[in-house]
Design an enzyme around this catalytic site. Structure first.
Site, PDB file in Angstrom:
ATOM      1  N   CYS A  46       0.587  -1.021   0.146  1.00 39.14           N
ATOM      2  CA  CYS A  46      -0.046   0.037   0.115  1.00 39.14           C
ATOM      3  C   CYS A  46       0.953   1.169   0.044  1.00 39.14           C
ATOM      4  O   CYS A  46       0.778   1.811  -0.642  1.00 39.14           O
ATOM      5  CB  CYS A  46      -0.672   0.063   1.228  1.00 39.14           C
ATOM      6  SG  CYS A  46      -2.116  -1.764   1.431  1.00 39.14           S
TER       7      CYS A  46
HETATM    8  C1  BEZ Z   1       0.991  -4.837   1.797  1.00 42.29           C
HETATM    9  O1  BEZ Z   1       0.281  -4.001   1.981  1.00 42.29           O
HETATM   10  O2  BEZ Z   1       2.240  -4.732   1.513  1.00 42.29           O
HETATM   11  C2  BEZ Z   1      -0.399  -6.195   2.464  1.00 42.29           C
HETATM   12  C3  BEZ Z   1      -1.228  -5.835   3.556  1.00 42.29           C
HETATM   13  C4  BEZ Z   1      -2.009  -6.946   3.604  1.00 42.29           C
HETATM   14  C5  BEZ Z   1      -1.086  -8.334   3.370  1.00 42.29           C
HETATM   15  C6  BEZ Z   1      -0.625  -7.740   2.497  1.00 42.29           C
HETATM   16  C7  BEZ Z   1      -0.094  -7.476   1.806  1.00 42.29           C
END
Ligand code: BEZ
Length: 225
Positions: A46
């Protein structure tokens, strides 16, 4: 609630965001909008996605598109996270991010992951949001929906490309072929006869009776990135 489909009116809502409280339809106004969700703050994928959208902000603005993110944390978390995003991506993120701590908007837009689907996207039995994208037009109609899993960061150049296709097909009786890029040949809409197409477009090439390629009038000049 009936499932959200292409052509549905985007549900309106009130929410707190990093740029102040909004009422969603008022926020959209006469623009297009991209509403996109994230699993949670301080997560790696994100952080790269929001940095990328901040870099592409002028490209969205050029197309009259307002962008608005959503994550299921509170405003204090969002503000601290935006500092990280700005620092690591060398950007100045200025668009709003919805603080959807109680998952009200996520539920309204059916953005929550399923508990069974991805154990890494569930905390204490409560699923986070997936990577949803809703492209909404000025009439507040949903024009495109994408859903990516938490593990896969989105390609925001593709979202811009799809917006170019949507906006072009609103102006001209066309569709866009596989892997189309602005400036490339388009497809004459099935509702338009070849004879009529030849009056509208500078060049029409009939590959099959039902597959007619056309070049666009000069006023539809190529979008630059
Ligand atoms: C991420 O943004 O890296 C992420 C968020 C939740 C689960 C897996 C990855």
């Amino acid at each position: 609630m009936a499932p959200l489909r292409l052509g549905s009116v985007a549900p309106d809502f009130s929410a707190e965001t990093t740029t102040g409280p909004i009422k969603f339809h008022d926020f959209i106004g006469d623009s297009w909008a991209v509403l996109f969700s994230h699993p949670a703050d301080f997560t790696p994928v994100c952080t790269t996605e929001l940095g990328e959208v901040a870099k592409l902000a002028p490209q969205f603005a050029k197309r009259s598109v307002k962008v608005i993110g959503l994550s299921t944390n509170d405003l204090a978390d969002h503000d601290r996270w935006v500092d990280d995003i700005n620092e690591v991506n060398n950007v100045n993120l200025a668009f709003p991010i919805i603080a959807d701590k109680d998952r009200d908007v996520a539920t309204l837009y059916d953005m929550l992951d399923s508990v069974e689907h991805d154990a890494s996207n569930v905390v204490n039995g409560i699923p986070f949001t997936v990577r949803s994208v809703f492209v909404i037009d000025p009439a507040k109609k949903i024009r495109l929906i994408l859903t990516y899993p938490a593990s896969c960061g989105r390609n925001f150049d593709e979202i811009l490309r799809a917006i170019d296709s949507l906006q072009l097909s609103d102006r001209q009786p066309i569709a866009t072929p596989a892997n189309w890029q602005p400036g490339g040949e388009v497809i004459v809409h099935v509702s338009v006869s070849t004879e009529k197409a030849k009056q509208i477009f500078p060049e029409v090439r009939e590959a099959l009776p039902y597959l007619r390629f056309a070049t666009l009038p000069a006023e539809e000049g190529e979008e630059e990135k």
